[in-house]
Design a protein around this motif. Structure first.
Motif, PDB file in Angstrom:
ATOM      1  N   GLN A   9      22.801  36.586 -37.977  1.00 16.12           N
ATOM      2  CA  GLN A   9      23.496  37.262 -36.758  1.00 16.12           C
ATOM      3  C   GLN A   9      22.324  37.495 -35.685  1.00 16.12           C
ATOM      4  N   GLU A  11      20.378  37.560 -32.131  1.00 18.08           N
ATOM      5  CA  GLU A  11      20.708  37.238 -30.769  1.00 18.08           C
ATOM      6  C   GLU A  11      20.291  35.988 -30.325  1.00 18.08           C
ATOM      7  N   LEU A  14      22.796  33.454 -31.267  1.00 20.07           N
ATOM      8  CA  LEU A  14      24.148  33.210 -30.555  1.00 20.07           C
ATOM      9  C   LEU A  14      23.683  32.767 -29.707  1.00 20.07           C
ATOM     10  N   LYS A  15      22.685  32.940 -28.928  1.00 18.78           N
ATOM     11  CA  LYS A  15      22.080  31.949 -27.799  1.00 18.78           C
ATOM     12  C   LYS A  15      22.106  30.690 -27.979  1.00 18.78           C
ATOM     13  N   ASP A  50      32.538  32.268 -27.271  1.00 18.27           N
ATOM     14  CA  ASP A  50      32.720  31.735 -28.536  1.00 18.27           C
ATOM     15  C   ASP A  50      34.020  31.722 -29.223  1.00 18.27           C
ATOM     16  N   ILE A 219      32.712  36.908 -35.786  1.00 17.28           N
ATOM     17  CA  ILE A 219      32.268  36.073 -34.456  1.00 17.28           C
ATOM     18  C   ILE A 219      32.862  37.177 -33.512  1.00 17.28           C
TER      19      ILE A 219
END
Length: 230
Positions: A9, A11, A14-15, A50, A219
């Motif tokens: 989870q 960052e 996610l990037k 996303d 998400i």
């Protein structure tokens, strides 16, 4: 051994996901609207890209043509839906804040999809009730997306379960409320506690709704995807 959920989870991950699989496929008008929304004081309320990518996939899988959107803000998810459904598809979208919608309107027009959108400047419940007054609207929508006031999520749900067809899908955004649903109340800021309680109540209620098949996803800020079974 399962991977560390903290790492999954992060960052940084996610990037990576956004830069590898989301941004390269994002329509230029969506990218422009996302950047314009980021300048708004409440820009964090915009649909995560996303999440938008997942919605587009669901719309395609459903061959959705008639959709409904509760809560529009600047219109990222609205524009994405309009770009995804067929030329003769229709979206009924409702939000009391027309000023925010007008931030996205130039991008909607630039994309050539304004003809698909029926934007209604209004709180959602009166619009949903008005739709249900016409029996032909019951079970006529393929897809619904809700990103609005959390205190009314269940009220929206009850109406959408009549408006969306059997086999249709409704998606609810912000169901994790910044991750606060997994924290003890004393660890949550006072400002977020009421919305946390509302999210907990909605999540529990919808998980027990036998009319649905659901998928609860971490998400964006949390999505619950519901397929109407009956």
């Amino acid at each position: 051994m399962f991977p560390n959920p903290v790492i999954l989870q992060s960052e940084g991950l996610l990037k990576y996901i956004l830069e590898t699989g989301v941004y390269p496929r994002e329509a230029e008008t969506l990218k422009e609207l996302r950047n314009a929304t980021a300048k708004h004081p409440l820009g964090f309320m915009g649909t995560a890209p996303d999440v938008g990518q997942l919605i587009a996939m669901l719309l395609k899988m459903l061959n959705a043509k008639k959709t409904i959107e509760v809560g529009v803000f600047t219109g990222y998810s609205l524009l994405l839906t309009a770009l995804t459904i067929p030329h003769d598809g229709k979206i009924i979208a409702m939000d009391p804040d027309r000023k925010a919608y007008e931030i996205g309107l130039p991008f909607i027009r630039k994309a050539g999809v304004e003809h698909k959108i029926d934007f209604i400047e209004s709180p959602a419940l009166p619009v949903l009730d008005k739709l249900l007054e016409d029996g032909e609207n019951e079970g006529s929508f393929d897809f619904g997306f809700v990103d609005a006031d959390k205190n009314n999520y269940w009220n929206y749900h009850e109406r959408l379960m009549r408006l969306v067809k059997i086999g249709g899908v409704v998606v609810y955004d912000n169901t994790l409320w910044g991750g606060s649903v997994a924290l003890a109340e004393e660890r949550v800021s006072e400002a977020k506690r009421e919305w946390r309680r509302l999210s907990l109540a909605f999540n529990e209620a919808i998980s027990k709704d036998s009319r649905l098949q659901i998928a609860f996803l971490s998400i964006g800020d949390g999505l619950i995807i519901c397929t109407r079974l009956r």
